[in-house]
Design a protein around this motif. Structure first.
Motif, PDB file in Angstrom:
ATOM      1  N   LYS A 151       0.824  -1.212   0.000  1.00 21.74           N
ATOM      2  CA  LYS A 151       0.000   0.000   0.000  1.00 21.74           C
ATOM      3  C   LYS A 151       0.859   1.264   0.000  1.00 21.74           C
ATOM      4  CE  LYS A 151      -4.230  -1.761   2.193  1.00 21.74           C
ATOM      5  NZ  LYS A 151      -5.122  -1.668   3.374  1.00 21.74           N
ATOM      6  N   LEU A 152       2.090   1.128   0.522  1.00 20.45           N
ATOM      7  CA  LEU A 152       3.021   2.253   0.455  1.00 20.45           C
ATOM      8  C   LEU A 152       3.451   2.467  -0.987  1.00 20.45           C
ATOM      9  CD1 LEU A 152       5.505   1.931   3.452  1.00 20.45           C
ATOM     10  CD2 LEU A 152       3.584   3.443   3.220  1.00 20.45           C
ATOM     11  N   SER A 153       3.579   3.715  -1.376  1.00 25.61           N
ATOM     12  CA  SER A 153       3.959   4.014  -2.761  1.00 25.61           C
ATOM     13  C   SER A 153       5.334   3.440  -3.073  1.00 25.61           C
ATOM     14  CB  SER A 153       3.980   5.531  -2.979  1.00 25.61           C
ATOM     15  OG  SER A 153       4.898   6.152  -2.111  1.00 25.61           O
ATOM     16  N   ASP A 154       5.436   2.795  -4.227  1.00 28.57           N
ATOM     17  CA  ASP A 154       6.705   2.262  -4.733  1.00 28.57           C
ATOM     18  C   ASP A 154       7.219   1.053  -3.948  1.00 28.57           C
ATOM     19  OD1 ASP A 154       8.757   2.429  -6.683  1.00 28.57           O
ATOM     20  OD2 ASP A 154      10.100   3.297  -5.196  1.00 28.57           O
ATOM     21  N   ALA A 155       6.409   0.489  -3.055  1.00 29.31           N
ATOM     22  CA  ALA A 155       6.851  -0.654  -2.251  1.00 29.31           C
ATOM     23  C   ALA A 155       6.605  -1.961  -2.993  1.00 29.31           C
ATOM     24  CB  ALA A 155       6.130  -0.674  -0.916  1.00 29.31           C
ATOM     25  N   THR A 181       7.818 -16.617   7.083  1.00 27.20           N
ATOM     26  CA  THR A 181       8.131 -15.964   8.360  1.00 27.20           C
ATOM     27  C   THR A 181       8.917 -14.665   8.179  1.00 27.20           C
ATOM     28  OG1 THR A 181      10.100 -17.360   8.501  1.00 27.20           O
ATOM     29  CG2 THR A 181       8.121 -18.105   9.671  1.00 27.20           C
ATOM     30  N   LEU A 182       9.367 -14.398   6.946  1.00 28.45           N
ATOM     31  CA  LEU A 182      10.168 -13.201   6.666  1.00 28.45           C
ATOM     32  C   LEU A 182       9.545 -12.441   5.502  1.00 28.45           C
ATOM     33  CD1 LEU A 182      12.814 -11.517   7.047  1.00 28.45           C
ATOM     34  CD2 LEU A 182      13.904 -13.073   5.437  1.00 28.45           C
ATOM     35  N   LEU A 183       9.350 -11.142   5.693  1.00 28.95           N
ATOM     36  CA  LEU A 183       8.782 -10.295   4.647  1.00 28.95           C
ATOM     37  C   LEU A 183       9.830  -9.279   4.224  1.00 28.95           C
ATOM     38  CD1 LEU A 183       6.106  -9.731   3.085  1.00 28.95           C
ATOM     39  CD2 LEU A 183       5.642  -7.941   4.781  1.00 28.95           C
ATOM     40  N   ASN A 184      10.280  -9.375   2.963  1.00 32.70           N
ATOM     41  CA  ASN A 184      11.261  -8.439   2.421  1.00 32.70           C
ATOM     42  C   ASN A 184      10.537  -7.331   1.666  1.00 32.70           C
ATOM     43  OD1 ASN A 184      13.595  -9.915   3.252  1.00 32.70           O
ATOM     44  ND2 ASN A 184      13.210 -11.365   1.597  1.00 32.70           N
ATOM     45  N   ILE A 185      10.915  -6.089   1.941  1.00 30.34           N
ATOM     46  CA  ILE A 185      10.263  -4.930   1.319  1.00 30.34           C
ATOM     47  C   ILE A 185      11.338  -4.059   0.680  1.00 30.34           C
ATOM     48  CG2 ILE A 185       8.718  -2.964   1.674  1.00 30.34           C
ATOM     49  CD1 ILE A 185       7.798  -4.377   4.270  1.00 30.34           C
ATOM     50  N   ARG A 186      11.072  -3.637  -0.554  1.00 31.70           N
ATOM     51  CA  ARG A 186      12.050  -2.854  -1.312  1.00 31.70           C
ATOM     52  C   ARG A 186      11.374  -1.667  -1.977  1.00 31.70           C
ATOM     53  NH1 ARG A 186      14.892  -3.026  -6.349  1.00 31.70           N
ATOM     54  NH2 ARG A 186      17.155  -2.834  -6.076  1.00 31.70           N
ATOM     55  N   PHE A 187      12.090  -0.546  -2.061  1.00 27.77           N
ATOM     56  CA  PHE A 187      11.561   0.676  -2.673  1.00 27.77           C
ATOM     57  C   PHE A 187      12.479   1.084  -3.819  1.00 27.77           C
ATOM     58  CE2 PHE A 187      10.503   0.585   1.818  1.00 27.77           C
ATOM     59  CZ  PHE A 187       9.122   0.789   1.806  1.00 27.77           C
ATOM     60  N   ASP A 188      12.002   0.979  -5.045  1.00 26.92           N
ATOM     61  CA  ASP A 188      12.824   1.285  -6.223  1.00 26.92           C
ATOM     62  C   ASP A 188      13.294   2.732  -6.238  1.00 26.92           C
ATOM     63  OD1 ASP A 188      12.684  -1.279  -7.173  1.00 26.92           O
ATOM     64  OD2 ASP A 188      10.932  -0.917  -8.437  1.00 26.92           O
ATOM     65  N   SER A 189      12.478   3.647  -5.714  1.00 26.51           N
ATOM     66  CA  SER A 189      12.820   5.072  -5.747  1.00 26.51           C
ATOM     67  C   SER A 189      14.014   5.412  -4.853  1.00 26.51           C
ATOM     68  CB  SER A 189      11.620   5.914  -5.317  1.00 26.51           C
ATOM     69  OG  SER A 189      11.221   5.575  -3.999  1.00 26.51           O
ATOM     70  N   LEU A 190      14.348   4.522  -3.899  1.00 27.47           N
ATOM     71  CA  LEU A 190      15.449   4.801  -2.978  1.00 27.47           C
ATOM     72  C   LEU A 190      16.770   4.195  -3.428  1.00 27.47           C
ATOM     73  CD1 LEU A 190      13.726   4.283   0.509  1.00 27.47           C
ATOM     74  CD2 LEU A 190      14.100   6.416  -0.727  1.00 27.47           C
ATOM     75  N   GLN A 191      16.745   3.428  -4.517  1.00 25.65           N
ATOM     76  CA  GLN A 191      17.961   2.711  -4.931  1.00 25.65           C
ATOM     77  C   GLN A 191      19.015   3.636  -5.537  1.00 25.65           C
ATOM     78  OE1 GLN A 191      17.987  -0.355  -3.735  1.00 25.65           O
ATOM     79  NE2 GLN A 191      15.898   0.182  -3.114  1.00 25.65           N
ATOM     80  N   GLN A 232       5.470   4.378   8.753  1.00 24.99           N
ATOM     81  CA  GLN A 232       4.226   4.193   7.986  1.00 24.99           C
ATOM     82  C   GLN A 232       3.798   2.723   7.989  1.00 24.99           C
ATOM     83  OE1 GLN A 232       5.471   5.835   4.233  1.00 24.99           O
ATOM     84  NE2 GLN A 232       4.898   7.928   4.784  1.00 24.99           N
ATOM     85  N   LEU A 233       4.772   1.820   7.839  1.00 26.12           N
ATOM     86  CA  LEU A 233       4.458   0.393   7.826  1.00 26.12           C
ATOM     87  C   LEU A 233       3.937  -0.084   9.180  1.00 26.12           C
ATOM     88  CD1 LEU A 233       7.479  -0.966   5.755  1.00 26.12           C
ATOM     89  CD2 LEU A 233       5.079  -1.198   5.131  1.00 26.12           C
ATOM     90  N   LYS A 234       4.514   0.425  10.240  1.00 18.10           N
ATOM     91  CA  LYS A 234       4.065   0.034  11.582  1.00 18.10           C
ATOM     92  C   LYS A 234       2.616   0.442  11.813  1.00 18.10           C
ATOM     93  CE  LYS A 234       8.484  -0.170  14.027  1.00 18.10           C
ATOM     94  NZ  LYS A 234       9.344   0.424  15.077  1.00 18.10           N
TER      95      LYS A 234
END
Length: 596
Positions: free
Chosen positions: A77-81, A203-213, A232-234
């Motif tokens: 739901k977070l932009s670019d996530a 058991t593990l959720l990996n989250i990546r943001f292309d705009s921060l790379q 925001q995720l919390k």
């Protein structure tokens, strides 16, 4: 060509050795300055490129109850996530019961891609890929059978080693983190097919943001943005944890209820059998050994079921553990290392460049002083001061620019690569060495001050004299007595050449200072190198001999096990003492920014 231009090229040709010497000394100073200054940024850029290729996640979230597709949608739901759920747990394996970070391998894995070093990735259910550290440090080989302990709870315990790889989640090959099983230290990681993990959910959720790379992982902007994303995720997962806990608890309770129904039915059957036995025997026989044994077994099952029910109500609570790249083993240490190199680059090359500037300044000064006669002739012929000065300034400018360009190109392209090649404790990095235009501009400024600046000062000083005076040899400085001459016993013991050397040393003070500063600077560089080496070696020794006075740290699962562990320790003859401590790990934030 104009006469002045011809004269400049003739001066270069006739004093080619001097011209090359100026070029070389400026080149050496610029090479060290630009090369060392470029090493820090190159280390960060190379790691950033490697992480970009392997798509390292920006945030990792661990859950006590796992993740499903709905959790992935919530994170995205977070932009670019972009989110990806992975099965992961710590297990014990091998003959030495090593603690292993075990991941479920997915062929379509989009984040945290493995860097294959040898062999291939797993294709069938009985294949495994091990950390390259398992090969280099623990001696595992391709084709061997790797065995997990029964406590690992996998679909099967034995797997064939088909490959060795590095992971962007473990960039430092000397450490793999800690865990609460085995000896507390993770020895290496491993990947087996996802369906072999025997887990109900990831058991593990990996989250990546292309705009921060496009930003450095060690930069303040990247860190600030990641901290905002976590906040925001919390918020998004705050209500989700309660829902997830209820779902898992209800699912577990429904299973327990089903087993309870079966158990009640079995109890009823035993009671019915006893009742029929009493009726048939007219009350003489109330039970049999077989019925007693069956009833006893059912009571044990009931006790276990009641324990499971109690445990389910107490333990099925969803707890999320949030991690960033900084929390990954060895990641922060790499950033600190590149920062230290950058800090050294602020001081170390400055000494070298200062020495180069002094030598160049003196060389240019002597060259112009020797050309007094030519300057006088051109001035007598009617050439302007600027025209004459341009001749010598051009000479110095060409030498300075040639040395700067050659030194910057060599230093920027080769020295950072040498530094990168020395980082053998880290995963193979994609070398990225960008040309540092800012440091190149600074080196040009320093070089022009050392060469052109010297030429301007000296040539205009000479041009202030009249042509007749310039065309005559410069009068030698008056032969004043030096301090050593007044000490007659010492002076009389010196030979003729020594006396000349001492007189010239004190008579030409600029040369004396250049010699002293040059030797002092060179000595300072050598001493700095030894000092850095000794400081690094001594700090570790002092830390663990004088400050940190313990040899082992034992983590207890609960306070109840303290007496048992202490009893085991006291049986060891080398045991002296212990201290009870309570510790935890957390993150500190101030003004919305992570401090530590």
């Amino acid at each position: 060509m104009k006469p002045l231009t011809k004269n400049m090229w003739r001066a270069i040709k006739n004093s080619l050795g001097r011209f090359i010497a100026i070029v070389l000394i400026i080149m050496l100073g610029v090479l060290i300055f630009v090369g060392v200054k470029a090493s820090g940024p190159s280390l960060n850029d190379s790691l950033s490129k490697t992480l970009l290729n392997t798509k390292l996640s920006d945030i990792q979230v661990l859950s006590t109850t796992g993740f499903d597709k709905k959790d992935i949608k919530i994170a995205e739901k977070l932009s670019d996530a972009k989110a990806e759920a992975v099965k992961f747990k710590y297990v014990l394996a091998g003959k030495d019961k090593s603690a292993v970070a075990l991941f479920g391998y997915q062929s379509q894995q989009k984040q945290n891609k493995l860097i294959l070093r040898s062999g291939r990735l797993p294709k069938s259910k009985n294949e495994i890929v091990l950390d390259n550290r398992a090969k280099t440090k623990y001696g595992y080989k391709l084709g061997q059978t790797f065995t997990f302990l029964k406590s690992a709870n996998l679909k099967q315990r034995k797997y064939k080693i088909v490959g060795f790889a590095d992971s962007p989640m473990y960039i430092d090959n000397t450490e793999r983190g800690t865990t609460d099983i085995g000896d507390g230290t993770v020895h290496f990681f491993a990947y087996i097919p996802d369906n072999q993990m025997n887990l109900d959910s990831a058991t593990l959720l990996n989250i990546r943001f292309d705009s921060l790379q496009k930003y450095s992982s060690f930069g303040n902007h990247y860190k600030d943005q990641i901290n905002k994303k976590i906040i925001q995720l919390k918020k998004l997962f705050k209500t989700r944890s309660k829902i997830r806990s209820s779902q898992i608890l209800n699912k577990t309770l429904s299973v327990i209820e089903g087993k309870q129904k079966q158990l009640n039915q079995a109890k009823n059957e035993v009671d019915q059998a006893k009742k029929q036995l009493v009726e048939k025997s007219g009350g003489l026989v109330k039970t049999t050994p077989k019925l007693d044994q069956q009833e006893k077994r059912l009571n044990v099952q009931q006790k276990k079921l009641s324990g499971l029910l109690k445990k389910a109500n107490q333990n099925f609570k969803t707890v999320y553990t949030w991690q960033t790249r900084e929390d990954l083993p060895g990641f922060s240490a790499y950033g600190d290392s590149s920062d230290r190199i950058s800090a050294i680059a602020n001081v170390f090359p400055a000494f070298f460049f200062l020495i180069a500037a002094l030598i160049t300044f003196t060389t240019i000064t002597r060259m112009i002083e020797e050309a007094r006669g030519q300057i006088g002739i051109f001035k007598a012929l009617g050439y302007s001061k600027f025209s004459i000065a341009r001749n010598y300034i051009g000479y110095a400018l060409m030498a300075g620019m040639a040395g700067t360009i050659i030194g910057a190109i060599i230093g920027n392209n080769f020295l950072p690569r040498i530094v990168l090649s020395l980082y053998k404790n880290y995963i193979p990095l994609v070398a990225v060495v960008k040309f540092q235009w800012g440091f190149f501009a600074l080196s040009i400024l320093f070089s022009l001050i050392a060469t052109t600046g010297a030429a301007i000062i000296v040539v205009f000083n000479e041009l202030s004299e009249k042509p007749a005076a310039l065309m005559q040899p410069k009068s030698p400085k008056s032969a004043k007595k030096i301090l050593l001459e007044k000490i007659k016993p010492l002076w009389s013991s010196l030979n003729f050449k020594q006396k000349i050397s001492y007189r010239n040393l004190f008579r030409y003070k600029s040369r004396m200072f250049m010699t002293i500063i040059g030797i002092a600077g060179g000595t300072a560089l050598i001493l700095t190198g030894f000092g850095i080496q000794n400081s690094i070696a001594a700090s570790g020794t002092r830390q663990f001999n004088e400050l940190t006075k313990y040899q082992a740290l034992i983590r207890l699962k609960s306070a109840k096990s303290e007496n048992r562990v202490l009893g085991t320790l006291q049986k060891n003859k080398r045991y002296k003492s212990h201290v009870d401590i309570s510790s935890d790990i957390g993150k500190i934030q101030a003004n919305g920014k992570q401090v530590s």
